[in-house]
Design an enzyme around this catalytic site. Structure first.
Site, PDB file in Angstrom:
ATOM      1  N   ARG A 268      -0.097  11.681   4.729  1.00  0.00           N
ATOM      2  CA  ARG A 268       1.568  11.236   4.902  1.00  0.00           C
ATOM      3  C   ARG A 268       2.627  11.768   3.831  1.00  0.00           C
ATOM      4  O   ARG A 268       2.087  11.631   2.498  1.00  0.00           O
ATOM      5  CB  ARG A 268       1.315   9.700   4.826  1.00  0.00           C
ATOM      6  CG  ARG A 268       2.241   9.223   5.563  1.00  0.00           C
ATOM      7  CD  ARG A 268       2.972   7.985   4.799  1.00  0.00           C
ATOM      8  NE  ARG A 268       3.382   7.565   3.797  1.00  0.00           N
ATOM      9  CZ  ARG A 268       3.630   7.041   2.611  1.00  0.00           C
ATOM     10  NH1 ARG A 268       2.162   5.651   3.016  1.00  0.00           N
ATOM     11  NH2 ARG A 268       3.603   6.277   1.440  1.00  0.00           N
ATOM     12  N   HIS A 272       6.782   6.102   3.138  1.00  0.00           N
ATOM     13  CA  HIS A 272       5.755   5.240   4.447  1.00  0.00           C
ATOM     14  C   HIS A 272       6.968   5.290   5.417  1.00  0.00           C
ATOM     15  O   HIS A 272       6.294   4.887   7.273  1.00  0.00           O
ATOM     16  CB  HIS A 272       5.254   4.075   3.696  1.00  0.00           C
ATOM     17  CG  HIS A 272       4.996   3.274   4.919  1.00  0.00           C
ATOM     18  ND1 HIS A 272       3.928   2.565   5.755  1.00  0.00           N
ATOM     19  CD2 HIS A 272       5.228   1.523   5.627  1.00  0.00           C
ATOM     20  CE1 HIS A 272       3.972   1.263   6.856  1.00  0.00           C
ATOM     21  NE2 HIS A 272       4.703   0.883   6.539  1.00  0.00           N
ATOM     22  N   TYR A 281       4.136   5.314  -6.771  1.00  0.00           N
ATOM     23  CA  TYR A 281       2.658   5.284  -6.922  1.00  0.00           C
ATOM     24  C   TYR A 281       1.998   6.234  -6.394  1.00  0.00           C
ATOM     25  O   TYR A 281       0.925   6.534  -6.201  1.00  0.00           O
ATOM     26  CB  TYR A 281       2.410   3.989  -5.647  1.00  0.00           C
ATOM     27  CG  TYR A 281       2.802   4.079  -4.296  1.00  0.00           C
ATOM     28  CD1 TYR A 281       2.561   4.745  -3.074  1.00  0.00           C
ATOM     29  CD2 TYR A 281       4.533   3.941  -3.887  1.00  0.00           C
ATOM     30  CE1 TYR A 281       2.720   5.303  -1.939  1.00  0.00           C
ATOM     31  CE2 TYR A 281       5.006   3.642  -2.270  1.00  0.00           C
ATOM     32  CZ  TYR A 281       4.092   5.241  -1.776  1.00  0.00           C
ATOM     33  OH  TYR A 281       4.261   5.354  -0.127  1.00  0.00           O
TER      34      TYR A 281
HETATM   35  C1  LIG Z   1      -0.605  -7.637  10.533  1.00  0.00           C
HETATM   36  C2  LIG Z   1       0.741  -6.804   9.803  1.00  0.00           C
HETATM   37  N1  LIG Z   1       0.349  -7.469   8.442  1.00  0.00           N
HETATM   38  C3  LIG Z   1       1.013  -6.752   7.055  1.00  0.00           C
HETATM   39  C4  LIG Z   1       1.996  -6.069   8.764  1.00  0.00           C
HETATM   40  C5  LIG Z   1       2.967  -4.642   7.196  1.00  0.00           C
HETATM   41  N2  LIG Z   1       2.852  -3.922   7.240  1.00  0.00           N
HETATM   42  C6  LIG Z   1       3.835  -2.667   8.304  1.00  0.00           C
HETATM   43  S1  LIG Z   1       2.542  -1.441   7.620  1.00  0.00           S
HETATM   44  C7  LIG Z   1       1.969  -2.100   6.869  1.00  0.00           C
HETATM   45  C8  LIG Z   1       0.771  -0.459   6.133  1.00  0.00           C
HETATM   46  C9  LIG Z   1      -0.451  -0.082   7.444  1.00  0.00           C
HETATM   47  O1  LIG Z   1      -0.856   0.661   7.017  1.00  0.00           O
HETATM   48  P1  LIG Z   1      -1.735   1.724   7.546  1.00  0.00           P
HETATM   49  O2  LIG Z   1      -2.878   0.890   8.444  1.00  0.00           O
HETATM   50  O3  LIG Z   1      -2.690   2.209   6.992  1.00  0.00           O
HETATM   51  O4  LIG Z   1      -0.737   2.343   8.485  1.00  0.00           O
HETATM   52  P2  LIG Z   1       0.411   3.175   8.288  1.00  0.00           P
HETATM   53  O5  LIG Z   1       1.413   2.493   7.659  1.00  0.00           O
HETATM   54  O6  LIG Z   1      -0.024   4.003   7.049  1.00  0.00           O
HETATM   55  O7  LIG Z   1      -0.078   4.350   9.832  1.00  0.00           O
HETATM   56  C10 LIG Z   1       1.319  -3.181   6.243  1.00  0.00           C
HETATM   57  C11 LIG Z   1       1.007  -3.508   5.765  1.00  0.00           C
HETATM   58  C12 LIG Z   1       2.130  -5.566   9.783  1.00  0.00           C
HETATM   59  N3  LIG Z   1       3.438  -5.103   9.778  1.00  0.00           N
HETATM   60  N4  LIG Z   1       1.204  -6.662  10.687  1.00  0.00           N
END
Ligand SMILES: Cc1ncc(C[n+]2csc(CCOP(=O)(O)OP(=O)(O)O)c2C)c(N)n1
Length: 376
Positions: A268, A272, A281
């Site tokens: 990425r 985020h 981080y």
């Molecule tokens: C069930 C849930 N828990 C927590 C969140 C908060 N949250 C939003 S994005 C994220 C990280 C997701 O990371 P990843 O699965 O690696 O996908 P990326 O965003 O890096 O594409 C989190 C914890 C959420 N949206 N849904």
């Protein structure tokens, strides 16, 4: 990058390296052999268009026009390579940063931003594009995707041998999502029901600020072994390899042979979301390392080196990209808030008394503000 952890290069399929050199792969190479220079120029164009849209959206958020933006920067090869391996009958379930896949499915790109301006939950008809709505609840859509895949099977749309009819589902999610219960439940259901689904993990190395090394001690693709699902790791910044691997996996699922897990190792390159500050981080050395592995640059180097990126083609693509940015900006700035009660429209397919009661309450609540003077 050494070792056996989730960032190792163990078993990574690669067909075009970051210096723009083709790499041989005995098993997956043949799945890319059909690609012409026109196809590769097409992938390059798709990635340029996706990035132009994404960059414009980030700027619009910074200018206060969007509430939030979730960039796809750096993940274009994973998204375009896989998206372009889909056939019309296939159905894709994105999470929320699959703008490149959206592009390959013919979604009107500016309209995506209505969601991020807080105007609508979604703007496209999933059935018209075989592209589901964005899902922000991490991993929740993996269960919906498995259900959809099973239904395709039950409807006789898998393994018939008719290429115009047979399809499969592809479901996109991130490295962090692999730790969610929903994703693990989805894989159990997919495996035991032999569902025609490809789980496409974009391992962009972070779940917001949490490194993938805090999600797993082994490559994520290895998780599939425990579910009895075949899996493959691919260089997610290599559009050719991603395309080949996804083509293989979708054919496997479409033929009725069951699910596959693909782990595309990518990075990425941005934050985020626009609410995040990655300098807190991760190191700039890490960012530099991955900037050198930019998924667009390697295709460009490859094509240019062979004299296969003519100047007039490049100019036309850059002009198209600029135009997409302009159209996007104009659209966003023209949008006014619409009626707020549309959230009640798609709860159930049929009218429902509880939804009607909620709608009536909400109308009354909204009306309670109409005679109040707003002072700034
Ligand atoms: C069930 C849930 N828990 C927590 C969140 C908060 N949250 C939003 S994005 C994220 C990280 C997701 O990371 P990843 O699965 O690696 O996908 P990326 O965003 O890096 O594409 C989190 C914890 C959420 N949206 N849904």
């Amino acid at each position: 990058m050494a070792g056996i952890g989730p960032l190792s290069e163990e078993g990574l399929v690669r067909l075009l390296d970051h210096t723009g050199e083709r790499v041989a792969d005995e098993y997956f190479g043949p799945f890319a052999e059909h690609l012409t220079f026109d196809d590769l120029r097409g992938f390059w164009r798709d990635m340029i268009m996706t990035r132009a849209f994404d960059t414009e959206a980030t700027s619009l958020q910074r200018q206060g026009e969007l509430g939030l933006w979730v960039a796809s920067l750096g993940q274009e090869a994973a998204q375009i390579g896989s998206g372009r391996a889909l056939r019309d009958p296939d159905y894709a379930f994105p999470s929320y940063r699959e703008h490149g896949v959206a592009f390959t499915r013919g979604i009107d790109m500016p309209s995506i931003l209505r969601v991020f301006r807080g105007l609508e939950h979604s703007t496209w008809d999933p059935a018209a594009h075989n592209f589901h709505i964005y899902t922000l609840v991490i991993g929740a859509h993996t269960l919906h995707a498995v259900g959809y895949a099973q239904a395709m099977d039950w409807d006789g749309l898998v393994g018939s041998g008719d290429p115009d009819k047979d399809g499969a589902v592809i479901c996109y999610f991130g490295d962090g999502a692999t730790s969610q219960g929903d994703v693990n439940e989805a894989m159990v259901f997919a495996a035991v029901n032999n569902a025609p689904i490809v789980f496409f993990i974009q391992n962009n190395q972070f779940a917001i600020s949490e490194s993938v090394t805090r999600q797993s001690t082994v490559p994520l693709a290895q998780r599939a072994i425990g579910f009895g699902i075949p899996s493959v790791r691919v260089d997610g910044n290599d559009v050719v390899a991603v395309h080949a691997v996804t083509r293989w996996a979708m054919e496997h699922a479409r033929s009725g042979a069951g699910p596959v897990v693909i782990e595309a190792l990518t990075y990425r390159m941005g934050a985020h979301t626009t609410s995040d500050d990655p300098t807190r981080y991760r190191s700039s050395a890490d960012e530099d390392y991955w900037r050198e592995r930019d998924p667009i640059a390697r295709v460009e180097t490859y094509l240019r080196g062979l004299g296969e990126l003519p100047e007039d083609f490049e100019e036309a693509v850059r002009a198209d990209a600029k135009e997409l940015g302009r159209v996007t900006r104009e659209a966003v700035k023209s949008w006014q808030p619409g009626p707020t009660d549309t959230i009640f429209e798609h709860v159930y397919a049929e009218p429902h008394p509880l939804v009607d009661a909620d709608r009536a309450w909400f109308a009354q609540y909204e009306a309670s503000f109409t005679d109040k003077e707003v002072t700034r």
